[in-house]
Design a protein around this motif. Structure first.
Motif, mmCIF file in Angstrom:
data_model
loop_
_atom_site.group_PDB
_atom_site.id
_atom_site.type_symbol
_atom_site.label_atom_id
_atom_site.label_comp_id
_atom_site.label_asym_id
_atom_site.label_seq_id
_atom_site.Cartn_x
_atom_site.Cartn_y
_atom_site.Cartn_z
ATOM 1 N N UNK A 61 0.834 -1.201 0.000
ATOM 2 C CA UNK A 61 0.000 0.000 0.000
ATOM 3 C C UNK A 61 0.870 1.252 0.000
ATOM 4 N N UNK A 62 1.896 1.277 0.851
ATOM 5 C CA UNK A 62 2.758 2.451 0.904
ATOM 6 C C UNK A 62 3.682 2.531 -0.310
ATOM 7 N N UNK A 63 3.997 1.394 -0.929
ATOM 8 C CA UNK A 63 4.747 1.429 -2.193
ATOM 9 C C UNK A 63 3.878 2.068 -3.274
ATOM 10 N N UNK A 64 2.602 1.754 -3.275
ATOM 11 C CA UNK A 64 1.651 2.351 -4.214
ATOM 12 C C UNK A 64 1.566 3.865 -4.008
ATOM 13 N N UNK A 65 1.458 4.287 -2.762
ATOM 14 C CA UNK A 65 1.383 5.713 -2.450
ATOM 15 C C UNK A 65 2.682 6.436 -2.787
ATOM 16 N N UNK A 66 3.790 5.730 -2.717
ATOM 17 C CA UNK A 66 5.097 6.333 -3.008
ATOM 18 C C UNK A 66 5.210 6.802 -4.449
ATOM 19 N N UNK A 67 4.366 6.262 -5.340
ATOM 20 C CA UNK A 67 4.392 6.688 -6.742
ATOM 21 C C UNK A 67 4.141 8.188 -6.882
ATOM 22 N N UNK A 68 3.465 8.776 -5.912
ATOM 23 C CA UNK A 68 3.110 10.191 -5.950
ATOM 24 C C UNK A 68 4.326 11.074 -5.638
ATOM 25 N N UNK A 69 5.261 10.554 -4.866
ATOM 26 C CA UNK A 69 6.364 11.363 -4.361
ATOM 27 C C UNK A 69 7.615 11.233 -5.232
ATOM 28 N N UNK A 70 8.513 12.201 -5.076
ATOM 29 C CA UNK A 70 9.762 12.186 -5.835
ATOM 30 C C UNK A 70 10.629 10.999 -5.437
ATOM 31 N N UNK A 71 10.574 10.626 -4.161
ATOM 32 C CA UNK A 71 11.321 9.476 -3.639
ATOM 33 C C UNK A 71 10.338 8.606 -2.867
#
Length: 153
Positions: A61-71
């Motif tokens: 889930x947090x890997x999915x959300x990480x797509x939004x961020x630069x890192x």
């Protein structure tokens, strides 16, 4: 004289009717004004979005959300979040402040607040809430909606 008394009675009845209408609609107008005032005060409430996950799916889930961020969100942060929501002492159905994540979004640093609500009916199920800068929350929400569309939800 009869006509004058009749006219005065008519005016009295009309004035009473107007007073009753003003009383009824005046209260509604006051309620609407109070609601608008409360809404204006609530504009300080930060924008939020949410996503749900099984306890075992938190890293994905947090890997999915990480797509939004630069890192990507750090593994250490994700592990701390996982550990915190897995704590059996957390009461069900209560929103807990879980973490504050410092992330890079569109070249600038910002903070995302993570809150969670835990349920343990059939395994552990977590509802995450994210608050922060409006543009970041909107980007997270867009990614979450795309994910739900992929799942057909």
């Amino acid at each position: 004289m009869k006509h004058l008394l009749g006219f005065l009675l008519f005016l009295l009845v009309m004035a009473g009717g107007v007073a009753a209408i003003v009383s009824v609609f005046g209260d509604e107008a006051r309620v609407i004004a109070l609601e608008q005032e409360a809404y204006a005060e609530d504009e300080d409430v930060p924008l939020a979005t949410s996503i749900d996950a099984d306890l075992s799916d938190i890293p994905e889930t947090f890997a999915l959300l990480s797509d939004v961020f630069d890192e990507p969100i750090s593994r250490k942060s994700v592990k701390q979040i996982h550990t915190r929501v897995a704590d059996p002492s957390l009461d069900e159905g209560i929103v807990y402040q879980i973490a504050e994540l410092d992330v890079s979004f569109e070249g600038r640093m910002t903070t995302i607040n993570v809150e969670a609500e835990v349920y343990r009916e059939d395994g552990t199920y977590v509802l995450f809430y994210f608050t922060g800068d409006e543009d970041v929350v909107l980007a997270l929400d867009e990614r979450i909606m795309a994910y739900y569309d992929e799942l057909g939800i």
